[in-house]
Motif scaffolding. Structure first.
Motif: not given
Length: 950
Positions: A647-662
């Protein structure tokens, strides 16, 4: 087997090692005597039984290292309990769950392990007989031993035998064996009184023990009996600066607890603030610290920075143990014996406000508010003022432990050299977990009646429609209202084990060039059972996956098995410097309608080219049979939270697993499920060790040993985080670098209509493999300083030089010692651990200084980013926690022949965990590694020992 210290062979090695055992009470006279007599040859050798061998022999050390912690060691080094001894051992390189791990499955128990392996991989014995298993499951899945109920004042010594020992001790002895030997003799009536306190507050303790002995007029009947009573207050989070509040110095803005919050699911889970009074009605809660808060990027709510303090970080305890040991000499060749140990212990703890709340998400997911035109969730924490009375002290959980171990048997001799021993042991452990709960229907009905109002239909056929009274939501409640939907429920559990054991030994079977060969044969059989029965309201409904208890479900399970085993050990002194020992064992378990059997063996070598040097090694196999909980644990459920990478990736296409703060979904709650498996096979291991013991002088010894394990077919449950990470890779079409295959990940992660996680299933399976290599070292030195008395130096060191896990066949090997993420996931490893002590004995005074060092461990950013090079936007860097060393100091004075007075100060420098607040986010309530370190600070104890028999 227990060590029986009689007269040892007077080699330099034996003298030095025996001196090491007696170091805490060794004085100048002992040093001078050992020096004078150390080179004499013994004409007749009394044999001793050494832990790690069934055959009496003339050497204290053999092919397997044994660490002995005497009663004097325990007292003078400041250890407060058996668990304290084991948790501070240099073999304990891994973290463990206990009183600091709020809402863990066994928060009320005290566990210990070896070399970073799970606690269940260590075999625990009391007087050479297996301890009863704890009925509740470590981490919700694993059988282990709770060592809290062993009376430390009645311990004679603790012997730790590292390495695989299944060829003698059977299942569970993969990491090693711990044998706690209780007192078998006394000098008369002895009373010990101890009181203690912590400089930072909380944790006040009182301990009393009494022991005495009796011998009949004809000397044939001997009895020793003892009692220990202990009362300890808990330590609360608010009593320590490190745990009383949210992290106010983190790399992100500090965030107060979300005690009254409305979460807007239609706007990326930001917050709506609908209190017309701006939190004024609730400012008296949490001790007057509640108020209007703002979380940047999310919105406003009512919360407190001080709510984390309302949890215990050290359990309270009241415990009584009774112990008795008796022997009766029927004649010169037959002796009857009996042992009894009982434990009556109540442990209390509070999980804190983070687990004391209500929200609409548990029942509805989201509800729809037509006035706000949004999908919303309410979340409301309960304060001490809501509870009333003594606040969180009134809703503490209590674990009632009732256990006993009884052994009856006889031993003797027939013929010239044959010794026999037949004994029956029964253990029983009953556990009642009295847990504070919220009753689901009652708490939901309360908030429907007082806040939500009647349901007005459904939105899109899915979401219930409510027009809540938000002013009523932002209100305190009366203790009577709180009591209307809360209470306590009991979970009853029990383990029982019966063992009949017969041993036949001949220490002089026949002559060889190096001495007499020895043989031991053991036959044993027995049964064991496990039952875990929660209150019926705790069990989940198979259709709704919910229980009658709000936010909680529990596991049920029960089963039994029969077992038998045959063990043989043959000791062969092939020539004077060289001895070879061969051991083999066959175990069979009848469980769930089938038989699981496993043979194990070992080959040990001792080579003594000179009296002062021993070269030793051992190769063997070890195993762990599927435990009763592994086989019979029913489907259990629990609520937990993890990062929802998909769901983090659906929210932000640039998401990477090492950066979940935002990411909005960095801490999503969901329902987890796990269960046992009747088709499990034994865990298998190949183990070996190689080392030496060197005693260049009668008062000096040095030992170094290397250990290796190759553990296969481990029973494991996949990490929820790894399962969700693999699912993310699979759904987004990326290369799956996680430890779980796509077919498994997609089948075991269930999602709802809006892609929210509904449940994650992790059954027990034989899938994992571990490889471990470690080096240990030990140094002991006695120094006679003439009129200034004597000095005793001791040190121990462990270095895990390799530890890898392969979670699934064909998966990438994980380096637990160098990968920062997995060093935390697998219970927070420290690669090295060491301790050292120096004791000074002069006249009536004995002073001991003791240091314990935990090597460096990865900091939080290294773990969360899974990289050593990560630097976040605030400039905080991934890296290491510094080595952590604490110091204890004891002062003992023999006031009279009968009275010893002691002052003990633990953690003399008031050392706290390495404070790296900037390395944690502002949402953290525990800005330190609570699996390895504690924030208890300095503690002080006054003790008086009075011996009426001298």
């Amino acid at each position: 087997m227990a060590v029986s210290y009689k007269r040892l062979q007077r080699s330099r090695l034996s003298t030095a090692l025996f001196a090491a055992v007696l170091m805490p009470i060794a004085g100048a006279a002992f040093a001078q005597d050992s020096t004078a007599e150390g080179n004499e040859s013994a004409t007749e050798l009394d044999k001793v039984t050494v832990t790690g061998s069934l055959i009496p022999q003339t050497q204290l050390e053999n092919f397997t290292p044994v660490t002995v912690i005497s009663a004097e060691d325990i007292q003078m080094r400041g250890f407060t309990s058996v668990s304290d001894v084991l948790q501070q051992s240099t073999y304990q390189t891994g973290g463990f769950q206990g009183g600091q791990t709020s809402a863990s499955f066994t928060q009320g128990a005290e566990a210990a392990g070896m070399f970073g392996l799970d606690p269940g991989y260590t075999k625990y014995l009391i007087n050479g007989r297996p301890m009863s298993n704890y009925p509740a499951l470590y981490n919700g899945s694993d059988t282990f031993n709770n060592v809290s109920g062993i009376p430390v004042d009645l311990v004679e010594r603790i012997e730790i035998l590292p390495g695989g020992q299944s060829s003698l001790y059977g299942s569970d002895a993969i990491a090693g064996v711990v044998n706690v030997i209780l007192k078998k003799q006394t000098d008369g009536l002895t009373v010990n009184l101890r009181g203690g306190w912590y400089g930072e507050g909380g944790g006040d303790t009182f301990r009393m023990s009494v022991s005495d002995g009796f011998t009949s007029t004809d000397g044939r009947f001997n009895l020793i009996a003892g009692l220990q009573y202990e009362d300890r207050d808990p330590i609360w989070g608010h009593q320590r600066d490190l745990t009383k509040q949210y992290n106010t110095d983190g790399y992100s803005a500090p965030v107060a607890s979300r005690d009254y919050v409305i979460i807007n699911g239609s706007a990326r889970n930001t917050y709506l603030f609908l209190d017309p009074n701006n939190c004024e009605n609730v400012t008296g809660q949490f001790g007057g610290t509640e108020g209007l808060q703002t979380r940047p990027g999310f919105g406003q709510y009512c919360g407190s920075f001080m709510s984390p303090g309302y949890r215990t970080i050290k359990n309270g305890k009241e415990a009584t143990q009774v112990y008795a040991h008796a022997t009766y000499d029927v004649n010169d060749n037959i002796q009857l014996y009996g042992d009894l140990l009982t434990n009556n212990e109540d442990v209390e703890y509070a999980t804190g406000s983070s687990y004391t709340w209500w929200g609409t998400s548990a029942k509805y997911g989201y509800y729809y508010d037509p006035d706000q035109r949004a999908l919303l969730n309410l979340q409301r924490a309960f304060s001490p003022e809501d509870i009333g009375g003594l606040g969180y002290r009134d809703i503490m959980n209590t674990d009632k432990n009732r256990s006993y171990q009884v052994t009856l048997g006889g031993s003797g001799r027939f013929g010239t050299n044959w010794d026999w021993d037949v004994g029956f042991t029964r253990t029983q452990y009953k556990l009642t977990e009295r847990n504070w709960v919220r009753f689901a229907d009652a708490i939901d009905d309360y908030f429907v009646a007082n806040v939500l109002g009647p349901q007005l239909g459904t939105h899109r056929g899915v979401y219930p429609i409510f027009r809540p009274n938000y002013e009523a939501f932002y209100q305190p409640m009366s203790p009577a209202d709180f009591a209307s939907f809360t209470g306590f429920v009991n979970t009853e559990s029990e383990t029982v084990d019966n063992t009949l054991r017969a041993q036949l030994t001949n220490a002089s079977l026949f002559s060889l060039p190096g001495g007499d060969a020895g043989l031991a044969v053991v036959v044993e059989g027995g049964s064991s059972s496990w039952d875990y029965t929660p209150d019926a309201r705790m069990l989940q409904d198979p259709d709704t996956l919910e229980s009658e208890i709000w936010g909680q479900t529990s596991v049920s399970g029960s089963g039994d098995r029969d077992r038998y085993a045959v063990t043989g050990e043959l000791r062969l002194p092939l020539w004077e410097p060289l001895t070879v020992t061969v051991a083999g064992r066959y175990d069979a378990f009848k469980v769930a309608g089938s038989t699981i059997d496993k043979p194990t063996y070992s080959l040990g070598v001792e080579y003594r080219p000179v009296d002062s040097f021993l070269l030793r090694g051992k190769y063997g196999t070890a195993f762990r049979a599927p435990t009763l909980s592994d086989v019979f644990q029913g489907m259990s459920g629990y609520y937990t939270s993890s990062t929802d990478y998909y769901r983090c990736s659906l929210e932000d296409p640039s998401f990477t697993p090492g950066n979940t703060d935002d990411c909005t979904y960095d801490n999503q709650q969901y329902f987890g499920q796990q269960s046992g498996n009747p088709d499990l096979q034994p865990i298998e291991a190949d183990v070996w060790n190689l080392g030496f013991v060197w005693a260049p002088m009668n008062n000096l010894s040095l030992s170094v040993d290397y250990f290796s394990w190759d553990i296969r077919d481990e029973v494991d449950q996949l990490s929820n985080d790894q399962l969700l990470l693999a699912e993310y890779f699979c759904r987004t079409g990326q290369t799956n670098t996680a430890s779980t295959g796509c077919e498994t990940a997609l089948a075991w992660v269930k999602r709802g209509a809006n892609n929210e996680i509904e449940s994650v299933y992790t059954p027990k399976v034989n899938v994992s493999q571990q490889k471990l290599e470690a080096v240990t070292a030990s140094l002991n030195y006695l120094l006679d300083v003439g009129k200034w008395g004597s000095l005793a130096f001791a040190g121990n060191y462990t270095n895990n030089i390799k530890h890898t896990v392969t979670p699934l066949p064909g998966a990438e090997e994980i380096d637990l010692l160098r990968d920062p993420y997995y060093m935390w996931v697998y219970d927070a490893y420290a690669k090295t651990r060491a301790d050292a002590s120096v004791g000074w004995n002069i006249g009536k005074w004995t002073t001991t200084a003791y240091a314990n060092r935990i090597g460096k461990t990865p900091n939080y950013l290294a773990y969360s980013s899974q990289s050593w090079d990560y630097v976040n936007s605030a400039g905080a860097k991934a890296g290491w926690w510094s080595p952590y060393t604490t110091y204890n100091l004891s002062l003992n004075y023999e006031a009279t022949e009968n009275v010893r007075l002691s002052l003990l100060v633990n953690n003399v420098l008031n050392k706290m965990p390495d404070y790296q607040a900037a390395n944690y986010p502002g949402t953290s309530t525990t800005p330190y590694n609570n699996y390895l370190y504690n924030p208890y600070g300095r503690s002080m104890y006054l003790e008086m020992r009075y011996n009426f028999g001298k």
